[in-house]
Design an enzyme around this catalytic site. Structure first.
Site, PDB file in Angstrom:
ATOM      1  N   ARG A 240       0.846  -1.189   0.000  1.00 17.60           N
ATOM      2  CA  ARG A 240       0.000   0.000   0.000  1.00 17.60           C
ATOM      3  C   ARG A 240       0.877   1.233   0.000  1.00 17.60           C
ATOM      4  O   ARG A 240       1.943   1.240   0.606  1.00 17.60           O
ATOM      5  CB  ARG A 240      -0.859   0.053   1.268  1.00 17.60           C
ATOM      6  CG  ARG A 240      -2.178  -0.663   1.156  1.00 17.60           C
ATOM      7  CD  ARG A 240      -3.183   0.090   0.275  1.00 17.60           C
ATOM      8  NE  ARG A 240      -4.425  -0.646   0.138  1.00 17.60           N
ATOM      9  CZ  ARG A 240      -4.668  -1.602  -0.758  1.00 17.60           C
ATOM     10  NH1 ARG A 240      -3.748  -1.957  -1.627  1.00 17.60           N
ATOM     11  NH2 ARG A 240      -5.840  -2.215  -0.797  1.00 17.60           N
ATOM     12  N   GLU A 269      -1.775   8.090  -4.394  1.00 18.26           N
ATOM     13  CA  GLU A 269      -2.149   7.668  -5.748  1.00 18.26           C
ATOM     14  C   GLU A 269      -3.579   8.080  -6.085  1.00 18.26           C
ATOM     15  O   GLU A 269      -4.406   8.178  -5.175  1.00 18.26           O
ATOM     16  CB  GLU A 269      -1.932   6.149  -5.910  1.00 18.26           C
ATOM     17  CG  GLU A 269      -2.772   5.275  -5.019  1.00 18.26           C
ATOM     18  CD  GLU A 269      -2.428   3.791  -5.196  1.00 18.26           C
ATOM     19  OE1 GLU A 269      -1.274   3.398  -4.891  1.00 18.26           O
ATOM     20  OE2 GLU A 269      -3.325   3.046  -5.630  1.00 18.26           O
ATOM     21  N   HIS A 287      -0.609   0.569  -9.835  1.00 16.73           N
ATOM     22  CA  HIS A 287      -1.381  -0.302  -8.933  1.00 16.73           C
ATOM     23  C   HIS A 287      -2.074  -1.440  -9.717  1.00 16.73           C
ATOM     24  O   HIS A 287      -3.302  -1.523  -9.739  1.00 16.73           O
ATOM     25  CB  HIS A 287      -2.419   0.527  -8.152  1.00 16.73           C
ATOM     26  CG  HIS A 287      -2.873  -0.148  -6.884  1.00 16.73           C
ATOM     27  ND1 HIS A 287      -3.229   0.533  -5.754  1.00 16.73           N
ATOM     28  CD2 HIS A 287      -3.052  -1.452  -6.572  1.00 16.73           C
ATOM     29  CE1 HIS A 287      -3.600  -0.304  -4.811  1.00 16.73           C
ATOM     30  NE2 HIS A 287      -3.500  -1.534  -5.286  1.00 16.73           N
TER      31      HIS A 287
HETATM   32  C1  DGY Z   1      -6.155  -5.085  -3.114  1.00 15.50           C
HETATM   33  O1  DGY Z   1      -6.849  -6.050  -3.424  1.00 15.50           O
HETATM   34  O2  DGY Z   1      -6.136  -4.625  -1.968  1.00 15.50           O
HETATM   35  C2  DGY Z   1      -5.335  -4.472  -4.204  1.00 15.50           C
HETATM   36  O3  DGY Z   1      -4.348  -3.649  -3.716  1.00 15.50           O
HETATM   37  C3  DGY Z   1      -6.228  -3.695  -5.133  1.00 15.50           C
HETATM   38  O4  DGY Z   1      -6.583  -2.507  -4.473  1.00 15.50           O
END
Ligand code: DGY
Length: 330
Positions: A240, A269, A287
């Site tokens: 993250r 982001e 991402h």
């Molecule tokens: C998740 O599944 O948490 C991925 O990072 C997509 O946001």
């Protein structure tokens, strides 16, 4: 009895909307508009369920304003955008999509680490710019991946899947740091060794971050941690944004205090820190850790399964706060 109404906060596969329509009145978002907080507040009025992603902030105020809401079902594994404690207090079940994206995200994490180590983005830019005129002994030399030390911060499902790739496919020595040490039966096939965070930082040739975001993990990798890494090391983040201090990372990369980085997630982001954008030694991705068609279909499918179960008296398969389930069925 009237059917429950659900809001789908972002665009999803049309088949998912069709499945939901068998059970509910559905308000889709086919245009994939990113609703503001106020807009989401407005659209949640009267809704019994919400299908969302990790991008919609669902805070205590939003929950309090919608006492009729029973279920928030995310198509993502991460759920740091939801105030789960507030949802639990209000008897709202929150579900995520664990398991179905593990291997896909591990593939991307490993690829990103390799791309950073072997300077792939930089090499491609070099070629495309027409600057490639000859083979040279030191042209775009990177660092070894096979046989190197792979460090994993956050040894959950995805961390273990990355470790498996490194150990079995690339003969890497795997060290990891996690709040809890894994049982020996899990460590042994990975050849993984638990170390404290300082050792992880000091010994990793390639450090991969796979820990969930919590306020305690904010800037888990900042200036001090970067200073403790090898100058030849790479850092990869598929977890993250916010776990890494992006400004501190940009400074460390610019001053070659670490060799390279691979980032799939960012503090703010989809905005990317301008200092990162200006650097050659960082691979930047938007991402896409879980972005294969098959996996995205599974993720949406899990969210639909959860929402249907939650609002029709069934057992949602992957609740984050299972303690509210008895209230839901009452
Ligand atoms: C998740 O599944 O948490 C991925 O990072 C997509 O946001």
């Amino acid at each position: 009895m009237s059917r429950p109404t659900v809001l789908v906060a972002r665009a999803v596969f049309p088949e998912a909307i069709a499945r939901l329509r068998r059970h509910f009145e559905v308000e889709p978002n086919d245009d994939d508009t990113e609703y503001t907080h106020a807009e989401l507040m407005r659209r949640l009025r009267g809704k019994g369920g919400l299908l969302a992603t990790a991008g919609e902030p669902i805070d205590a105020a939003m929950l309090a304003a919608h006492p009729q809401l029973r279920a928030i079902c995310l198509m993502t594994v991460g759920y740091n955008n939801v105030d789960v404690a507030a949802a639990t207090r209000q008897g709202v079940v929150v579900t995520n999509a664990p398991g179905v994206l593990t291997e896909t995200t591990a593939d991307l994490g490993f690829a990103l680490m390799m791309a950073a180590a072997r300077r792939m983005s930089e090499a491609e830019r070099f070629l495309r710019s027409g600057r490639w005129t000859k083979w040279r002994y030191d042209l775009l030399v990177g660092s070894e991946v096979h046989g190197a030390t792979l460090g994993i911060l956050g040894m959950g499902r995805i961390g273990q899947a990355i470790a498996r790739r490194g150990a079995a496919g690339f003969g890497m020595r795997v060290i990891y740091h996690n709040r809890h040490r894994l049982p020996p039966a899990v460590e042994a096939p990975l050849g993984a060794r638990w170390v404290d965070k300082a050792t992880l930082l000091a010994e990793s040739d390639h450090l991969v971050l796979v820990l969930p975001y919590t306020p305690q993990n904010r800037h888990a990798i900042g200036a001090a941690e970067l200073a403790a890494m090898k100058p030849t090391a790479t850092l990869t983040n598929v977890a993250r944004g916010g776990i890494v201090d992006d400004a501190a990372l940009a400074a460390a990369l610019r001053e070659r205090r670490i060799a390279a980085a691979g980032l799939d997630v960012f503090e703010d982001e989809p905005q990317v820190h301008p200092a990162l954008l200006a650097l050659p030694n960082v691979v930047l991705l938007p991402h896409i850790g879980s972005a294969t068609e098959a996996t995205r279909r599974r993720m949406v499918g899990v969210a639909v399964d959860n929402l249907v179960a939650a609002l029709t008296g069934g057992a949602p398969p992957t609740p984050v706060n299972p303690e509210v389930l008895p209230l839901l069925r009452a």
